[in-house]
Design a protein around this motif. Structure first.
Motif, PDB file in Angstrom:
ATOM      1  N   TYR A 131      -4.814  15.415  22.255  1.00 45.95           N
ATOM      2  CA  TYR A 131      -5.442  16.627  22.065  1.00 45.95           C
ATOM      3  C   TYR A 131      -5.381  17.594  23.306  1.00 45.95           C
ATOM      4  O   TYR A 131      -5.643  17.221  24.249  1.00 45.95           O
ATOM      5  CB  TYR A 131      -6.909  16.606  21.618  1.00 45.95           C
ATOM      6  N   TYR A 172     -18.072  19.505  24.813  1.00 41.31           N
ATOM      7  CA  TYR A 172     -17.862  19.327  23.592  1.00 41.31           C
ATOM      8  C   TYR A 172     -16.578  18.864  23.381  1.00 41.31           C
ATOM      9  O   TYR A 172     -16.358  17.739  22.569  1.00 41.31           O
ATOM     10  CB  TYR A 172     -18.215  20.550  22.704  1.00 41.31           C
ATOM     11  N   ALA A 173     -15.410  19.159  24.027  1.00 40.34           N
ATOM     12  CA  ALA A 173     -14.159  18.772  23.790  1.00 40.34           C
ATOM     13  C   ALA A 173     -14.035  17.315  24.376  1.00 40.34           C
ATOM     14  O   ALA A 173     -13.418  16.491  23.626  1.00 40.34           O
ATOM     15  CB  ALA A 173     -13.298  19.475  24.769  1.00 40.34           C
ATOM     16  N   LYS A 174     -14.618  16.736  25.430  1.00 42.30           N
ATOM     17  CA  LYS A 174     -14.805  15.332  25.895  1.00 42.30           C
ATOM     18  C   LYS A 174     -15.409  14.632  24.892  1.00 42.30           C
ATOM     19  O   LYS A 174     -14.957  13.489  24.476  1.00 42.30           O
ATOM     20  CB  LYS A 174     -15.579  15.158  27.323  1.00 42.30           C
ATOM     21  N   PHE A 175     -16.512  15.060  24.207  1.00 43.54           N
ATOM     22  CA  PHE A 175     -17.187  14.163  23.185  1.00 43.54           C
ATOM     23  C   PHE A 175     -16.330  14.292  21.963  1.00 43.54           C
ATOM     24  O   PHE A 175     -16.077  13.088  21.112  1.00 43.54           O
ATOM     25  CB  PHE A 175     -18.516  14.996  22.668  1.00 43.54           C
ATOM     26  N   TYR A 176     -15.779  15.309  21.379  1.00 41.29           N
ATOM     27  CA  TYR A 176     -14.867  15.150  20.244  1.00 41.29           C
ATOM     28  C   TYR A 176     -13.700  14.463  20.219  1.00 41.29           C
ATOM     29  O   TYR A 176     -13.159  13.834  19.272  1.00 41.29           O
ATOM     30  CB  TYR A 176     -14.629  16.764  19.850  1.00 41.29           C
ATOM     31  N   SER A 177     -13.132  14.238  21.430  1.00 46.52           N
ATOM     32  CA  SER A 177     -11.889  13.633  21.549  1.00 46.52           C
ATOM     33  C   SER A 177     -12.191  12.203  22.310  1.00 46.52           C
ATOM     34  O   SER A 177     -11.299  11.330  23.150  1.00 46.52           O
ATOM     35  CB  SER A 177     -10.906  13.964  22.524  1.00 46.52           C
ATOM     36  N   ARG A 178     -13.289  11.460  22.083  1.00 46.81           N
ATOM     37  CA  ARG A 178     -13.704  10.490  22.755  1.00 46.81           C
ATOM     38  C   ARG A 178     -12.863   9.133  22.277  1.00 46.81           C
ATOM     39  O   ARG A 178     -12.755   8.150  23.046  1.00 46.81           O
ATOM     40  CB  ARG A 178     -15.233   9.997  22.485  1.00 46.81           C
ATOM     41  N   LEU A 229      -9.807  20.841  16.464  1.00 47.51           N
ATOM     42  CA  LEU A 229     -11.106  21.420  15.851  1.00 47.51           C
ATOM     43  C   LEU A 229     -10.972  21.585  14.388  1.00 47.51           C
ATOM     44  O   LEU A 229     -10.104  22.230  13.980  1.00 47.51           O
ATOM     45  CB  LEU A 229     -11.628  22.420  16.835  1.00 47.51           C
ATOM     46  N   TYR A 247      -7.046  21.288  24.565  1.00 49.06           N
ATOM     47  CA  TYR A 247      -8.037  22.238  24.518  1.00 49.06           C
ATOM     48  C   TYR A 247      -7.878  23.558  25.344  1.00 49.06           C
ATOM     49  O   TYR A 247      -7.532  23.034  26.536  1.00 49.06           O
ATOM     50  CB  TYR A 247      -9.226  21.610  24.391  1.00 49.06           C
TER      51      TYR A 247
END
Length: 75
Positions: free
Chosen positions: A2, A41-47, A22, A4
């Motif tokens: 991903y 948020y980007a780190k959490f969403y792409s965990r 997203l 971002y």
């Protein structure tokens, strides 16, 4: 992987987090710690995926890069 982008808004009211990953394409952050919240948020969403987070300044120059390797583990 991903990708971002965290870019300042043209109206000077915060930053946009932009990515094809997203669900709505972009998110707006307007508080004083907007950049760090967008990165979080980007780190959490792409965990469960590898991700690259690029932070840009007003001139469009990249000023920071964060690489996030997946850290989601299955039991």
């Amino acid at each position: 992987m991903y990708i971002y982008e965290v870019r300042p808004r043209k109206d000077k009211r915060g930053v946009d987090l932009i990515s094809d990953a997203l669900p709505f394409g972009r998110l707006w952050y307007g508080e004083s710690n907007a950049v760090s919240n967008a990165i979080g948020y980007a780190k959490f969403y792409s965990r469960s995926h590898d991700a690259v987070i690029r932070v840009y300044d007003d001139a469009g120059s990249m000023i920071e890069t964060h690489e996030h390797a997946r850290d989601f583990t299955e039991p």
